[in-house]
Every structure is written in C-alpha cells, then in structure tokens.
Design an enzyme around this catalytic site. Structure first.
Site, short mmCIF file in Angstrom:
data_model
loop_
_atom_site.label_atom_id
_atom_site.label_comp_id
_atom_site.label_asym_id
_atom_site.label_seq_id
_atom_site.Cartn_x
_atom_site.Cartn_y
_atom_site.Cartn_z
N CYS A 87 4.90 41.72 30.81
CA CYS A 87 5.74 42.92 30.75
C CYS A 87 5.31 43.92 31.82
O CYS A 87 4.14 44.27 31.90
CB CYS A 87 5.66 43.56 29.37
SG CYS A 87 6.70 45.02 29.20
N LEU A 109 11.84 43.17 23.02
CA LEU A 109 11.65 44.43 22.32
C LEU A 109 12.97 44.97 21.79
O LEU A 109 13.97 45.01 22.52
CB LEU A 109 11.00 45.45 23.26
CG LEU A 109 10.51 46.75 22.62
CD1 LEU A 109 9.40 46.46 21.61
CD2 LEU A 109 10.00 47.70 23.69
N GLY A 124 13.21 32.59 32.21
CA GLY A 124 13.86 33.33 33.28
C GLY A 124 15.17 32.72 33.74
O GLY A 124 15.17 31.61 34.29
N HIS A 128 7.30 33.11 33.31
CA HIS A 128 8.54 33.72 33.78
C HIS A 128 8.59 33.51 35.29
O HIS A 128 7.70 33.97 36.01
CB HIS A 128 8.54 35.21 33.44
CG HIS A 128 9.85 35.88 33.71
ND1 HIS A 128 10.31 36.94 32.97
CD2 HIS A 128 10.81 35.65 34.64
CE1 HIS A 128 11.49 37.33 33.43
NE2 HIS A 128 11.80 36.56 34.45
#
Length: 325
Positions: free
Chosen positions: A95, A15, A207, A166
């Site tokens: 998220c 983002l 990650g 992730h």
C-alpha cells in the site's frame, strides 16, 4: 509446519470494501476462493476499542492482512489471529498511501527488506498458520528486477514461502493510492520470471485482472491470481471460479439463489442493530450487465439507507429488476 492453502484464486484486501459482509456474500458464490480481510493495523488490533478480528465462520478459508512494521506487535497480532481461527496472516508491503507511509508500513517497507524479514520471522515463531507477504515489483526508482529479487531473497530466508506480487511499482510520492493502481505500467513478464527463478515459492499475481479468461492465462505461468476491483464490482464472476479454475463440478448458485441465501444473514445483521445498507452496498453489482440491472441498483441506492429498511427492500429491488423498470 504451516498448512498450505489453495491460492489458485484469491480476492484482494480492499479498504472499505472487503469487510465481513462482502466476504460472506463472496463465499456463497465460491467455496475455493481465498478471502482476505481489509488491511488492519497492529495498532487497531492491540489498542483499538472495536473487535477488528471479527468474521463469520462461513468465510473460511480466510486470511488476515496486517499493516505494521514492529516485529513484536505483529507477532502479538498474528498469535491473536491464529487463536481466532484465521487460516493465514499476510503482511502488507504494497500500500502506497501517505497515511500508511507515515506509519512506516505498506510499500515503503520494500526498501527495508531486512525489517520485513524480521517481521515475518517474529510472526512465524508464534503461529503454525502460513505467514505471507503482498508486495509490489518495486518502488520509485528502485524498480529493477535485481531490487525485487534481493527483497524476495531476504524475506524468504526467514521462512516466507508465498508472495502475492502486484505487477506495478508504486510511486511513494506524487500519486494517490488510486493512481498507483492505474498509472504505473503493469509488468506481468517480471512476475512470470520471478516464478521461473524461484520455482519453490508460491507466487500469485495481482493487478489489472478483469476476467477469468485472463486468470486462466496467468495460471499457466504462476501458482495463483488475486483479483480486486472486478471481483467487487462484478461479483457474480465468482460463481465460475470453482468450476473454471479449481476443477470442482458442483453447480453454482444462480443470482436469485444468492439473494435468497443472503436474506437470513441480513435479518441477523438487522436484529443486532445493523443497517441494511451496510450489506446492500456490497451486493449492488450482482446483476451487472444484465437487463434491468439499473433498476436493481437504483432501488437499493434510494431505499436501503432509509430508517427501518429491511429485507423487503431487497425483494422489491429484485422485482423492480425483473420487471425491467
């Protein structure tokens, strides 16, 4: 049938970072990296005033990451994405921010695998491009391997064959999104095991990856790697992706050649009323680690936001760096 994309190396949706200017810049350095948009909510696409699906044609291969949990809305957005030429639609199930949870999407959806499966199915019914999922290894106390495989089983049953994992769980309460990227421990072995147990699925790892050497190691176990912050803060690492990870032999552009190719793009942006710092904020890390890089960063930071700033600022920043000022 969905066309399969090369997911060997991808850049994570981030983002405020992976906007169309950054993606154009990244594509100059790697022809093979799969690029992702920032997460865009279904509400923004369906009811917002801006064009949230705009991109540059040079960005392909390009995936749209969607945030949402209403199957009908997601299907509408997926159909729009396919019409606009996106190469993939990806559903955000990773998220952990409060705002995202309040909208009932993101990582909290790991607890609603049947709903995620319904969302995937609704999108797949209306598009021929791949529909994929980006998720975590768990949430809160629901972090067993069995919880993860139950989620995968449920979602793959509706036709999702590619997952980006992730390798941290997410704490939905008590940690900020930034802390959720750093505090929960990485568990690469769990993602490796997932690939072993689901050899027919395309499994990519996200990650903590900060170098292409690390990426090569992970690729001995998995189908793909997704790099986030390092690909943004040290973008020239992308110049070696094609040769080191994807088997291409074409020489990479030098940093100076990248800047040269960015100049017409910057001029076109300025001609439509855009500001120079909309773009220079993304290229500020291009010379990271090299002598003079501080001068490059400082000159851009101090001058790109000024009224009337144009490509001359970029060229002067380059001269400042080369002079070691």
């Amino acid at each position: 049938m969905s066309l399969e994309l090369d997911r060997t190396f991808s850049i994570a949706p981030m983002l405020d970072w992976t906007d169309r200017h950054y993606r154009y810049f990244a594509r100059l350095m790697s022809s093979k990296a799969l690029l992702y948009t920032e997460m865009v909510t279904t509400g923004a696409i369906l009811h917002g005033r801006g064009d949230y699906l705009a991109y540059n044609r040079e960005e392909h291969p390009l995936a749209l990451q969607l945030g949402g949990s209403n199957p009908e809305d997601l299907a509408k957005c997926a159909a729009l994405a396919a019409q606009r030429g996106y190469d993939e639609v990806n559903l955000n199930v990773g998220c952990p921010s409060d705002r995202v949870q309040n909208g009932r999407f993101g990582a909290c959806l790991m607890a609603e695998s049947a709903l995620v499966a319904e969302c995937v199915d609704a999108m797949k019914q209306v598009v021929d491009i791949p529909v994929t999922v980006k998720t975590r290894i768990g949430i809160d106390e629901q972090d067993s391997y069995e919880f993860l495989t139950d989620f995968i089983d449920t979602v793959q049953a509706k036709g999702c064959s590619a997952f980006t994992i992730h390798a941290r769980k997410a704490w939905l309460q008590g940690l900020s999104p930034k802390e959720n990227r750093e505090i929960p421990p990485l568990d690469y072995a769990r993602v490796y095991r997932l690939k072993q147990d689901y050899p027919g699925l395309n499994i990519s790892l996200n990650g903590g990856i900060t170098s292409l050497e690390q990426a090569k190691t992970h690729l001995t176990h998995l189908d793909g790697v997704m790099v986030g912050r390092e690909a943004y803060q040290n973008p020239y690492m992308l110049a070696e992706v094609d040769s080191r990870l994807c088997g291409l032999t074409a020489p990479a552009l030098s940093r100076e050649e990248v800047i040269d190719k960015m100049l017409p793009y910057i001029e076109a942006h300025l001609a439509t009323g855009g500001r120079l710092n909309h773009i220079t904020r993304h290229i500020i890390g291009l010379f990271q680690g090299l002598p003079g890089s501080r001068g490059w960063r400082r000159y851009l930071s101090e001058n790109a936001h000024r009224p009337g700033a144009d490509t001359r600022v970029v060229l002067q920043a380059l001269q400042t760096m080369q002079a070691g000022i």
